[in-house]
Design a protein around this motif. Structure first.
Motif, PDB file in Angstrom:
ATOM      1  N   ARG A 187      45.866  61.809  17.611  1.00  0.00           N
ATOM      2  CA  ARG A 187      46.225  62.337  16.548  1.00  0.00           C
ATOM      3  C   ARG A 187      45.730  63.247  17.155  1.00  0.00           C
ATOM      4  O   ARG A 187      46.449  64.545  16.925  1.00  0.00           O
ATOM      5  CB  ARG A 187      44.743  61.798  15.760  1.00  0.00           C
ATOM      6  N   ALA A 188      44.670  64.159  18.081  1.00  0.00           N
ATOM      7  CA  ALA A 188      44.104  64.949  19.283  1.00  0.00           C
ATOM      8  C   ALA A 188      45.359  65.909  19.657  1.00  0.00           C
ATOM      9  O   ALA A 188      45.097  67.150  19.737  1.00  0.00           O
ATOM     10  CB  ALA A 188      43.090  64.876  19.947  1.00  0.00           C
ATOM     11  N   LEU A 189      46.087  64.889  20.567  1.00  0.00           N
ATOM     12  CA  LEU A 189      47.253  66.064  21.215  1.00  0.00           C
ATOM     13  C   LEU A 189      48.559  64.594  20.965  1.00  0.00           C
ATOM     14  O   LEU A 189      48.827  63.848  22.090  1.00  0.00           O
ATOM     15  CB  LEU A 189      46.902  64.940  22.957  1.00  0.00           C
ATOM     16  N   PRO A 190      49.172  65.407  20.311  1.00  0.00           N
ATOM     17  CA  PRO A 190      50.511  64.343  19.199  1.00  0.00           C
ATOM     18  C   PRO A 190      51.736  64.030  20.668  1.00  0.00           C
ATOM     19  O   PRO A 190      52.433  63.809  20.594  1.00  0.00           O
ATOM     20  CB  PRO A 190      50.872  65.269  18.368  1.00  0.00           C
ATOM     21  N   ALA A 191      51.337  65.106  21.199  1.00  0.00           N
ATOM     22  CA  ALA A 191      52.384  65.459  22.910  1.00  0.00           C
ATOM     23  C   ALA A 191      52.414  64.679  23.157  1.00  0.00           C
ATOM     24  O   ALA A 191      53.804  63.992  23.912  1.00  0.00           O
ATOM     25  CB  ALA A 191      52.101  66.624  23.864  1.00  0.00           C
ATOM     26  N   VAL A 192      51.210  63.692  23.581  1.00  0.00           N
ATOM     27  CA  VAL A 192      50.811  62.727  24.846  1.00  0.00           C
ATOM     28  C   VAL A 192      51.077  60.748  23.740  1.00  0.00           C
ATOM     29  O   VAL A 192      51.213  60.521  24.025  1.00  0.00           O
ATOM     30  CB  VAL A 192      50.055  62.324  25.651  1.00  0.00           C
ATOM     31  N   ALA A 193      51.453  61.344  22.610  1.00  0.00           N
ATOM     32  CA  ALA A 193      50.799  60.189  21.971  1.00  0.00           C
ATOM     33  C   ALA A 193      51.665  58.906  22.167  1.00  0.00           C
ATOM     34  O   ALA A 193      51.695  57.648  22.055  1.00  0.00           O
ATOM     35  CB  ALA A 193      51.437  60.369  20.138  1.00  0.00           C
ATOM     36  N   PRO A 194      53.163  59.194  22.258  1.00  0.00           N
ATOM     37  CA  PRO A 194      54.356  58.542  22.942  1.00  0.00           C
ATOM     38  C   PRO A 194      53.811  57.335  23.719  1.00  0.00           C
ATOM     39  O   PRO A 194      53.657  56.424  24.258  1.00  0.00           O
ATOM     40  CB  PRO A 194      56.078  58.795  22.746  1.00  0.00           C
ATOM     41  N   ASP A 195      53.354  58.332  25.158  1.00  0.00           N
ATOM     42  CA  ASP A 195      52.490  57.821  26.426  1.00  0.00           C
ATOM     43  C   ASP A 195      51.919  56.817  26.491  1.00  0.00           C
ATOM     44  O   ASP A 195      51.009  55.864  26.677  1.00  0.00           O
ATOM     45  CB  ASP A 195      52.982  58.961  27.177  1.00  0.00           C
ATOM     46  N   VAL A 196      50.637  57.454  25.298  1.00  0.00           N
ATOM     47  CA  VAL A 196      49.093  56.904  25.056  1.00  0.00           C
ATOM     48  C   VAL A 196      49.957  55.143  24.480  1.00  0.00           C
ATOM     49  O   VAL A 196      49.412  54.709  24.777  1.00  0.00           O
ATOM     50  CB  VAL A 196      48.244  57.901  24.635  1.00  0.00           C
ATOM     51  N   PHE A 197      50.474  55.381  23.358  1.00  0.00           N
ATOM     52  CA  PHE A 197      51.066  54.074  22.545  1.00  0.00           C
ATOM     53  C   PHE A 197      51.735  53.164  23.814  1.00  0.00           C
ATOM     54  O   PHE A 197      51.733  51.777  24.075  1.00  0.00           O
ATOM     55  CB  PHE A 197      52.144  54.389  21.734  1.00  0.00           C
ATOM     56  N   THR A 198      52.892  54.023  24.142  1.00  0.00           N
ATOM     57  CA  THR A 198      52.997  52.222  25.793  1.00  0.00           C
ATOM     58  C   THR A 198      52.178  52.037  25.972  1.00  0.00           C
ATOM     59  O   THR A 198      52.811  50.748  26.756  1.00  0.00           O
ATOM     60  CB  THR A 198      54.332  53.408  26.184  1.00  0.00           C
ATOM     61  N   GLY A 199      51.576  52.896  26.682  1.00  0.00           N
ATOM     62  CA  GLY A 199      50.222  53.050  27.428  1.00  0.00           C
ATOM     63  C   GLY A 199      49.593  51.130  26.799  1.00  0.00           C
ATOM     64  O   GLY A 199      48.925  49.928  27.365  1.00  0.00           O
ATOM     65  N   VAL A 200      49.478  50.968  25.925  1.00  0.00           N
ATOM     66  CA  VAL A 200      48.429  50.377  25.109  1.00  0.00           C
ATOM     67  C   VAL A 200      49.073  49.238  24.728  1.00  0.00           C
ATOM     68  O   VAL A 200      48.297  48.199  24.692  1.00  0.00           O
ATOM     69  CB  VAL A 200      47.526  51.072  23.502  1.00  0.00           C
ATOM     70  N   ALA A 201      50.046  49.261  24.209  1.00  0.00           N
ATOM     71  CA  ALA A 201      51.260  48.419  23.933  1.00  0.00           C
ATOM     72  C   ALA A 201      50.957  47.277  25.447  1.00  0.00           C
ATOM     73  O   ALA A 201      51.175  46.960  25.422  1.00  0.00           O
ATOM     74  CB  ALA A 201      52.219  48.648  23.571  1.00  0.00           C
TER      75      ALA A 201
END
Length: 138
Positions: free
Chosen positions: A63-77
């Motif tokens: 939420r705080a850094l939407p530019a990195v959200a896809p990478d963060v989501f991929t990491g959590v997945a």
């Protein structure tokens, strides 16, 4: 050790007091005791609780850094896939995932196709290191 009152415990925490065992998931979902069919409380491992907490922290980062959200989501997945593979490997009595015939025989045939696919994908991506998380299992 005395357990904290039920309203101060983390959601999904296991308790030994009588109040927690009297409350069922049905009671919480529909708003009152005795208003639904009795169900056993859901048991959640400490690892599952910690994973949930970690995922919530990463959701805040997304939420705080939407530019990195896809990478963060991929990491959590990817972390979830590793957790799934580790839990399965711990309790599976057959050949290791990815070994010839691991999904055959009476035990392997009892596994749902989606679970087999998820396990094989996790093994291929995270154990063998071939492929990538976005391109396999679609």
């Amino acid at each position: 050790a005395e357990s904290a009152p039920p309203d101060e415990q983390p959601q999904g925490a296991l308790t030994s007091d009588a109040h927690a065992s009297e409350h069922s998931a049905a009671d919480s979902a529909d708003g009152g005791e005795g208003s639904g069919p009795a169900r056993a409380p859901t048991a959640v491992s400490a690892t599952g609780v910690q994973f949930g907490k970690m995922a919530a922290r990463y959701a805040a980062v997304m939420r705080a850094l939407p530019a990195v959200a896809p990478d963060v989501f991929t990491g959590v997945a990817g972390l979830f896939e590793l957790l799934l593979l580790a839990v399965f490997a711990t309790f599976w009595g057959g050949p290791p995932v990815g070994a010839p015939g691991w999904d055959e025989g009476a035990r392997g045939e009892a596994l749902p196709a989606r679970l087999k696919g998820a396990l094989l994908r996790a093994h291929t991506v995270h154990v063998e290191g071939s492929g990538d998380a976005a391109g396999l299992g679609d």
